[in-house]
Design a protein around this motif. Structure first.
Motif: not given
Lengths: 428, 157
Positions: B116-138
């Motif tokens: 169901k899920f794959t877990l990956l790190p990503v480089c800064c996704i340009g959402n720093c004023d709302k950190a911490p942040t993550f994406m699920v799909n889009k």
């Protein structure tokens, strides 16, 4: 908190933005003077040379981080006097840790970027332009594609724009995720479908760029400044700024443990202290400012005593850092600098393309040393090794600026927070 | 599993080629089109792309393996990308990472047993004023708290 009153002649990038944070689509953009600058260049018969001179005299500097004069970059392309196909690439591969300004522009006011690209393409006599967009910016991609379609439907793009002889096709090229693609020559290689290793300069892209043709690469924020300069002139743009040798406004911000993290369009020359205290509303309760970075992970750390520096290219350089993207980050006293630098160096090590030995081998070496120190397995001579590596990876030793950028936070951490490295080594 | 590209996918790739001076430039687009179908790029996808773009297998492979957003092994139905860059570090991404790993019972870089899920790190996704942040799909999630993660993941089960 200072109120930032957004007006067309003081906030050329953001005055049109909606309070509900939704994007400004074409009808609203046009109701707010959108595409008026583009109409002006055709109705008033501006020549490409005239526009290039205007931009040159405005003092606009590239907003991608390096701060090279945009008009000068454009004129290099125009020195190539032949009828070769020319290209304009908008660098929207924003991936510098701590940076969120291009996403802000593309998701709030995509037509401003498109108008900037069209005017720039006319000045450079380019008929094909690309927006090289970071692959993970899905929302930006949707908004840009919709806006480009709107622009085609209204004859701002395509054949004979606004019944002139000028034709421009604009495409979004979505990347697949690597920091190195933001480097302009690596970006060209990536767009061509090659491995995105940087190219040696010279030759510069202005003479040999995309598919060997004259090419100009400009950042999103740079291009977004063009329409207002056309409308209000170069003197107006110059006078907007209170900074040294830096014209206009800049998207600036503060992130970290501050009360109001965010992004604001402000004139160059505002102090970092004003930015932190008046706009970001200072540090959160229980957090004390220990250090800060002025513009992304590749800029040198500064201290609280440096906060009175003016936010502009020259002033930040004078105190030993770089303005970079002007998106500042506050480091609070709960953060261990060795751990923070380790996080930054792991990023750079992971993102090295591996072309140059100092970068390919040096960065993992730095990461290993920092890991050892942080795990209290370090030795005092490790600090000497790190200092040596800062020289080995410094400017001029590699094809691109990734490695020199990577050692800036490290060398400044060693300069200001050496005791934290020593403490971890000595207190085992 | 169809080991060939569908007609519509080939047309899509050819449309992309029209944007460029050479067909090679459409390689990332083509790989993404393959990936759109099954979530990753198997060997037959590399073969198909190399045939259409007139490149060697190894040229396409060298591109596919360079980029972090092209997957050369099977992944889960949903990709979680948590930002591990510097601002999210300051705002406590390590806790988010641990919570994700605990809930999913996998380490970063892995896929859950139920796929169901794959877990990956990503480089800064340009959402720093709302950190911490993550994406699920889009979808981007801002100012994430460890207590809200389970609820967010529940939206994708």
């Amino acid at each position: 908190m200072k109120r930032n009153i957004l007006l067309p002649d003081t906030h050329p990038l953001t005055w049109r933005n909606r309070k509900d944070k939704k994007p400004v689509w074409i009808d609203e953009y046009r109701n707010k003077n959108g595409y008026v600058s583009l109409e002006k260049i055709f109705y008033e018969n501006f020549s490409p040379e005239y526009i290039i001179n205007l931009i040159k005299n405005s003092g606009l500097k590239g907003r991608g981080g390096a701060g090279f004069l945009t008009g000068l970059k454009w004129s290099l392309l125009n020195d190539v006097n032949d009828d070769k196909q020319r290209y304009l690439i908008c660098n929207a591969d924003e991936m510098e840790p701590g940076t969120y300004k291009d996403r802000f522009l593309m998701e709030r006011i995509p037509h401003l970027l498109i108008e900037g690209i069209i005017i720039s393409a006319f000045a450079l006599q380019v008929s094909i332009a690309y927006i090289f967009l970071r692959g993970e910016y899905f929302k930006s991609e949707n908004f840009l594609n919709r806006s480009i379609t709107e622009a085609y439907e209204n004859n701002y793009l395509g054949k004979n724009i606004l019944n002139s002889n000028f034709t421009l096709n604009l495409y979004v090229h979505s990347g697949a995720g690597r920091y190195i693609c933001g480097e302009e020559t690596a970006l060209i290689n990536s767009l061509e479908g090659n491995r995105p290793n940087p190219r040696l300069k010279p030759p510069f892209p202005a003479s040999i760029g995309l598919w060997g043709q004259p090419t100009c690469v400009n950042n999103v924020e740079t291009l977004c400044n063009i329409p207002a300069i056309i409308l209000y002139g170069n003197d107006w743009y110059n006078n907007l700024s209170n900074g040294e040798n830096s014209a206009g406004t800049k998207l600036m911000g503060f992130s970290g443990q501050v009360n109001n993290p965010g992004i604001w369009e402000l004139p160059f020359g505002i102090t970092a202290r004003e930015l932190l205290e008046d706009y970001a509303q200072g540090m959160r309760k229980g957090f004390i400012l220990k250090s800060w970075q002025p513009g992304g992970a590749s800029t040198d750390f500064l201290l609280e005593k440096h906060l009175d520096v003016k936010m502009d290219f020259d002033s930040i350089k004078k105190i030993g850092s770089r303005l970079g993207t002007a998106l500042c980050m506050a480091v609070d006293s709960n953060i261990n600098m060795v751990a923070l630098v380790l996080n930054i160096e792991e990023f750079f090590s992971r993102e090295s393309c591996g072309l140059c030995t100092p970068c390919r081998s040096g960065l993992p070496w730095i990461v290993n040393i920092l890991k050892n120190i942080y795990k209290k397995n370090g030795k005092l001579k490790d600090i000497q090794y790190l200092e040596d590596l800062c020289i080995t990876l410094g400017p001029g030793k590699t094809v691109c600026a990734l490695a020199p950028g990577a050692i800036e936070p490290l060398q400044s951490a060693l300069k200001y927070f050496r005791h934290e490295f020593e403490q971890l080594i000595q207190n085992k | 599993m169809n080991l060939k590209l569908k007609k519509i996918e080939i047309i899509e790739i050819k449309n992309k080629i029209n944007h460029y001076h050479t067909s090679r430039a459409a390689v990332i687009d083509a790989l993404k089109i393959v990936q759109n179908r099954i979530g990753w790029v198997p060997d037959w996808g590399i073969h198909e792309v190399s045939k259409i773009l007139n490149l060697s297998y190894s040229e396409v492979e060298s591109i596919a393996t360079f980029y972090s957003q092209i997957f050369r092994k099977e992944i889960g139905n949903n990709i979680i990308r948590y930002c591990d860059s510097v601002v999210c570090y300051i705002k406590g991404y390590k806790k988010i990472e641990k919570k994700l790993e605990d809930i999913l019972k996998i380490k970063t870089g892995c896929t859950t047993i139920d796929k169901k899920f794959t877990l990956l790190p990503v480089c800064c996704i340009g959402n720093c004023d709302k950190a911490p942040t993550f994406m699920v799909n889009k979808e981007l999630y801002s100012n994430v708290k460890t207590t809200s993660i389970k609820k967010i993941l529940g939206l994708y089960i």
